[in-house]
Design an enzyme around this catalytic site. Structure first.
Site, PDB file in Angstrom:
ATOM      1  N   LYS A 113      40.263 -32.305  29.606  1.00  0.00           N
ATOM      2  CA  LYS A 113      39.126 -32.103  30.508  1.00  0.00           C
ATOM      3  C   LYS A 113      39.040 -30.635  30.949  1.00  0.00           C
ATOM      4  CE  LYS A 113      37.162 -36.194  30.916  1.00  0.00           C
ATOM      5  NZ  LYS A 113      38.014 -37.082  30.194  1.00  0.00           N
ATOM      6  N   LYS A 196      37.877 -39.917  18.886  1.00  0.00           N
ATOM      7  CA  LYS A 196      37.591 -41.319  19.188  1.00  0.00           C
ATOM      8  C   LYS A 196      36.149 -41.469  19.630  1.00  0.00           C
ATOM      9  CE  LYS A 196      39.051 -40.895  23.939  1.00  0.00           C
ATOM     10  NZ  LYS A 196      38.449 -41.433  25.100  1.00  0.00           N
ATOM     11  N   LYS A 199      31.880 -40.624  24.838  1.00  0.00           N
ATOM     12  CA  LYS A 199      30.978 -39.542  25.243  1.00  0.00           C
ATOM     13  C   LYS A 199      31.415 -38.166  24.775  1.00  0.00           C
ATOM     14  CE  LYS A 199      27.533 -41.311  27.384  1.00  0.00           C
ATOM     15  NZ  LYS A 199      27.666 -41.666  28.781  1.00  0.00           N
TER      16      LYS A 199
END
Ligand code: TYM
Length: 332
Positions: A113, A196, A199
């Site tokens: 992130k 994966k 989003k």
């Protein structure tokens, strides 16, 4: 004998996709017959990446509809919004007092992130695993149905549980395990050949349960493929392996075997494989789309389900937080 306790949740940052379904939700539905289940919508966690949501209630409501459309039953399971359970926040605070900067900074999802969004490295993001531990341990859950990407978070949950027990010399918390009926945890791949589904790989690489057939066909036909095998039985490159992984979850074993044989004989045409995959995905998602449309209309029922879930979740959470306050030494 009392039943094992199951707890898990999904962030309401869009519509549910096939990764959510096959990684987690499918098991939620299976588990509710056998265990004491708590399934929530992680609408506090979504603030870690979406700090000023325009429509947090609508987002959560949409996920509730999709939970129900997939077969979660508010009579058999406790289904609630994370934000309806403030006891979780109190437990989060206690866990944060004994969570260390170094261990939080090492968490892979935190590092990802930070890389994706260096301008929003907030404390909520750093302490994501302590909130997750609080979600699970507030009900003293032992089984947590999640996809492969959550494995490290579960490890942290066990660390915080064990640390609390040993610091306060109490047998308060169990050590929960990620759960997939004894099988490996699932990772549903993205359509772009890497990573994966979800989003972060982009909407074009993700099949949502709400996608219209034409959208599904378009996304699948654009999925990354190679030029095809040149030697019999050669190893499949990652992007082809990924298409086979997707085929395995939505198609019949015969279909998978058929394309596998064609691949191994160098007779496969990737266009045919994608067409089959698209049709099987359209058929797989069709009943969900129908039920989502029906369920969305009944606002009063959705409110009743949220109220019932809040009440049931509150009862379990209150017991834990009273015990924790007593163990630490606060006035009850
Ligand atoms: P979230 O919202 O990212 O995803 C929800 C669930 O879907 C699974 N999942 C996948 N599984 C396989 N393949 C994929 N491509 C894929 N994409 C998503 C995730 O593994 C997850 O099980 N931290 C959680 C939410 C959460 C939670 C909790 C879960 C908050 N508190 C307590 C369990 C217990 C998350 O971000 O999930």
């Amino acid at each position: 004998m009392s039943k094992d306790i199951v707890c898990s949740g999904i962030r309401p940052t869009g519509n549910l996709h096939l990764g959510n379904y096959f990684g987690a939700l499918k098991n939620f539905v299976r588990l509710q017959d056998e265990y004491d289940c708590y399934f929530f919508i992680a609408d506090y966690h979504s603030l870690t990446t979406h700090p000023t949501p325009g429509s947090i209630y609508d987002d959560a409501r949409r996920i509730l509809v999709q939970y129900l459309a997939c077969g979660l039953d508010p009579e058999r399971s406790t289904i609630y919004l994370q934000s309806d359970l403030p006891e979780t926040v109190e437990l989060y605070l206690f866990f944060n007092m004994n969570a260390y900067l170094g261990e939080l900074e090492r968490v892979t999802s935190f590092k990802d992130k930070v890389r994706q969004n260096p301008n929003n490295v907030n404390a909520g993001l750093l302490t994501y695993p302590t909130l997750m531990a609080a979600d699970i341990l507030i009900h003293k859950a032992t089984k947590v149905p999640v996809g492969k990407d959550q494995e490290q978070h579960l490890e942290m949950t066990r660390t915080f549980a064990q640390r609390f027990n040993s610091m306060y010399h109490a047998e308060c918390f169990p050590l929960p395990q990620a759960f997939n009926f004894g099988n490996d945890l699932v990772k549903i791949p993205a359509l772009n050949g890497a990573g994966k589904m979800g989003k972060s790989e982009g909407e074009a690489s993700t099949i949502f349960l709400t996608d219209e057939p034409s959208v599904i066909r378009k996304k699948i036909m654009k999925a990354k493929t190679d030029l095809g095998p040149t030697e019999p039985n050669q190893r499949k490159p990652e992007e082809i392996e990924n298409l086979f992984t997707l085929l395995k979850v939505v198609s019949t074993p015969d279909t998978v075997e058929h394309f596998d044989t064609l691949y191994n004989n160098c007779q496969i045409r990737s266009g045919d494989l994608k067409k089959q995959l698209a049709e099987d995905m359209v058929n797989f998602t069709e009943p969900f789309r129908q039920r989502i449309a029906e369920l969305s209309a009944d606002e009063a029922r959705l409110r009743r389900i949220m109220d019932l879930g809040r009440e049931k979740a509150h009862e379990s959470a209150r017991r834990t937080i009273d015990e924790v306050r007593h163990i630490i030494g606060y006035r009850n």
